[in-house]
Design a protein around this motif. Structure first.
Motif, mmCIF file in Angstrom:
data_model
loop_
_atom_site.group_PDB
_atom_site.id
_atom_site.type_symbol
_atom_site.label_atom_id
_atom_site.label_comp_id
_atom_site.label_asym_id
_atom_site.label_seq_id
_atom_site.Cartn_x
_atom_site.Cartn_y
_atom_site.Cartn_z
ATOM 1 N N LEU A 1 -28.691 -35.194 -21.963
ATOM 2 C CA LEU A 1 -27.517 -34.335 -21.948
ATOM 3 C C LEU A 1 -27.353 -33.597 -23.277
ATOM 4 C CD1 LEU A 1 -25.001 -33.490 -20.282
ATOM 5 C CD2 LEU A 1 -23.767 -35.325 -21.460
ATOM 6 N N PHE A 2 -27.564 -34.304 -24.371
ATOM 7 C CA PHE A 2 -27.365 -33.705 -25.694
ATOM 8 C C PHE A 2 -28.669 -33.263 -26.343
ATOM 9 C CE2 PHE A 2 -23.499 -36.333 -25.225
ATOM 10 C CZ PHE A 2 -22.557 -35.325 -25.390
ATOM 11 N N GLU A 3 -29.765 -33.330 -25.574
ATOM 12 C CA GLU A 3 -31.067 -32.874 -26.054
ATOM 13 C C GLU A 3 -31.439 -33.550 -27.367
ATOM 14 O OE1 GLU A 3 -30.806 -28.615 -26.130
ATOM 15 O OE2 GLU A 3 -30.931 -28.446 -23.950
ATOM 16 N N PHE B 1 -20.526 -44.375 -10.184
ATOM 17 C CA PHE B 1 -19.995 -43.391 -11.123
ATOM 18 C C PHE B 1 -21.111 -42.758 -11.945
ATOM 19 C CE2 PHE B 1 -18.912 -42.574 -15.555
ATOM 20 C CZ PHE B 1 -18.069 -41.483 -15.390
ATOM 21 N N TRP B 2 -21.966 -43.575 -12.531
ATOM 22 C CA TRP B 2 -23.027 -43.021 -13.378
ATOM 23 C C TRP B 2 -24.034 -42.214 -12.550
ATOM 24 C CZ3 TRP B 2 -22.604 -42.152 -18.235
ATOM 25 C CH2 TRP B 2 -21.771 -42.946 -19.027
ATOM 26 N N HIS B 3 -24.253 -42.621 -11.308
ATOM 27 C CA HIS B 3 -25.116 -41.819 -10.440
ATOM 28 C C HIS B 3 -24.499 -40.441 -10.231
ATOM 29 C CE1 HIS B 3 -27.200 -41.074 -6.351
ATOM 30 N NE2 HIS B 3 -28.027 -40.769 -7.344
ATOM 31 N N ALA B 4 -23.186 -40.393 -10.038
ATOM 32 C CA ALA B 4 -22.492 -39.115 -9.867
ATOM 33 C C ALA B 4 -22.626 -38.252 -11.113
ATOM 34 C CB ALA B 4 -21.023 -39.368 -9.546
ATOM 35 N N GLU C 1 -22.513 -31.295 -4.990
ATOM 36 C CA GLU C 1 -22.067 -31.887 -3.730
ATOM 37 C C GLU C 1 -22.336 -33.384 -3.691
ATOM 38 O OE1 GLU C 1 -20.158 -30.397 -1.485
ATOM 39 O OE2 GLU C 1 -20.193 -28.799 -2.985
ATOM 40 N N LEU C 2 -23.531 -33.784 -4.119
ATOM 41 C CA LEU C 2 -23.826 -35.218 -4.169
ATOM 42 C C LEU C 2 -22.956 -35.894 -5.218
ATOM 43 C CD1 LEU C 2 -25.365 -37.676 -3.283
ATOM 44 C CD2 LEU C 2 -27.275 -36.987 -4.760
ATOM 45 N N ALA C 3 -22.724 -35.206 -6.333
ATOM 46 C CA ALA C 3 -21.873 -35.771 -7.376
ATOM 47 C C ALA C 3 -20.473 -36.046 -6.836
ATOM 48 C CB ALA C 3 -21.806 -34.824 -8.571
ATOM 49 N N LYS C 4 -19.906 -35.092 -6.127
ATOM 50 C CA LYS C 4 -18.571 -35.278 -5.563
ATOM 51 C C LYS C 4 -18.539 -36.469 -4.604
ATOM 52 C CE LYS C 4 -17.202 -30.396 -5.697
ATOM 53 N NZ LYS C 4 -16.866 -29.210 -4.861
ATOM 54 N N VAL D 1 -27.196 -33.540 -14.957
ATOM 55 C CA VAL D 1 -28.650 -33.422 -15.149
ATOM 56 C C VAL D 1 -29.290 -32.669 -13.998
ATOM 57 C CG1 VAL D 1 -30.834 -34.672 -15.397
ATOM 58 C CG2 VAL D 1 -28.778 -35.498 -16.575
ATOM 59 N N HIS D 2 -28.960 -33.073 -12.782
ATOM 60 C CA HIS D 2 -29.598 -32.466 -11.608
ATOM 61 C C HIS D 2 -28.803 -31.306 -11.017
ATOM 62 C CE1 HIS D 2 -32.658 -35.553 -11.645
ATOM 63 N NE2 HIS D 2 -31.711 -36.490 -11.702
ATOM 64 N N LYS D 3 -27.590 -31.078 -11.529
ATOM 65 C CA LYS D 3 -26.755 -29.951 -11.087
ATOM 66 C C LYS D 3 -26.519 -29.969 -9.574
ATOM 67 C CE LYS D 3 -26.907 -28.658 -15.342
ATOM 68 N NZ LYS D 3 -25.745 -28.967 -16.240
ATOM 69 N N ASN D 4 -26.381 -31.155 -9.036
ATOM 70 C CA ASN D 4 -26.134 -31.329 -7.606
ATOM 71 C C ASN D 4 -24.660 -31.703 -7.425
ATOM 72 O OD1 ASN D 4 -26.021 -32.067 -4.904
ATOM 73 N ND2 ASN D 4 -28.016 -33.076 -4.920
#
Length: 223
Positions: A81-83, A106-109, A120-123, A115-118
């Motif tokens: 995340l912070f490179e 939570f961490w999967h979300a 819908e899955l995050a929600k 990271v994956h910019k997904n």
């Protein structure tokens, strides 16, 4: 991460855990000593998350295999995340997807979101994490903060209510780093013209300076 109340049942773990919540990581580790390799690893990973300094992976690997695996994934996520250079590089999503419980959801979300910019899955995973919060207000404070941000897009007032709930839960638990982060999140959502914003920022920035949390310190543009 275990339910925060789990640590409170053991007097030898309760004091270090309370110090961890207060952002006094070094003091927590000194008091804990070698009593619990798992909590020592948790505190070490938590300090890294907020201060973004170096981290001794030997401490993480000395924890139980399950704890070490989850914390390694969390540390890997923060590096991405912070490179940041160095650090572990694992498939965080796979680790959390294979692990039961609300914190893993939570961490999967978060990984899917950032990271994956997904989104819908995050929600969906944030919603699942909230269902699994049970009576863990600390976990709930993390989940509703992210849900609040998403709600701002469609129902601003409902989103602000969740951001305020996150802040209130963290304050009630004495979780100073998390409270500062929640104050800045609410300030950002309210906007610079809102009468609360200046105070929220000032209080959070003071905490960030005291606890040496670079990511929450006053930006140079606002000096």
């Amino acid at each position: 991460m275990m339910h925060y109340a789990t640590y409170l049942t053991d007097p030898a773990l309760a004091a270090p855990m309370r110090l961890q919540l207060a952002g006094q990581w070094d003091m927590a580790l000194n008091i804990l000593g070698d009593y619990s390799a798992d909590l020592r690893a948790e505190i070490t990973a938590d300090r890294f998350m907020w201060q973004l300094g170096s981290i001794d992976m030997g401490v993480i690997n000395a924890a139980s295999p399950a704890t070490a695996t989850l914390l390694t994934a969390r540390i890997s996520y923060w590096h991405k995340l912070f490179e940041l250079e160095g650090g572990p590089d694992v498939d965080e999503a796979a680790v959390y997807a294979a692990t039961p419980g609300g914190w893993a959801a939570f961490w999967h979300a978060v990984v899917q979101d950032n990271v994956h910019k997904n989104s819908e899955l995050a929600k969906a995973e944030f919603a699942r994490a909230r269902e699994l919060c049970a009576d863990d207000p600390f976990l709930e404070s993390y989940v509703v903060r992210h849900q609040g941000y998403y709600l701002l897009e469609t129902d601003r007032e409902a989103g602000l209510l969740l951001l305020r709930r996150s802040l209130q839960l963290r304050a009630a638990l004495g979780a100073r780093p998390q409270t500062a982060a929640a104050q800045l999140a609410l300030a950002s959502a309210l906007g610079d013209e809102h009468p609360e914003t200046a105070d929220l920022k000032a209080i959070a920035w003071a905490t960030a300076e005291e606890l040496n949390m670079p990511g929450l310190k006053k930006p140079a543009t606002e000096q």
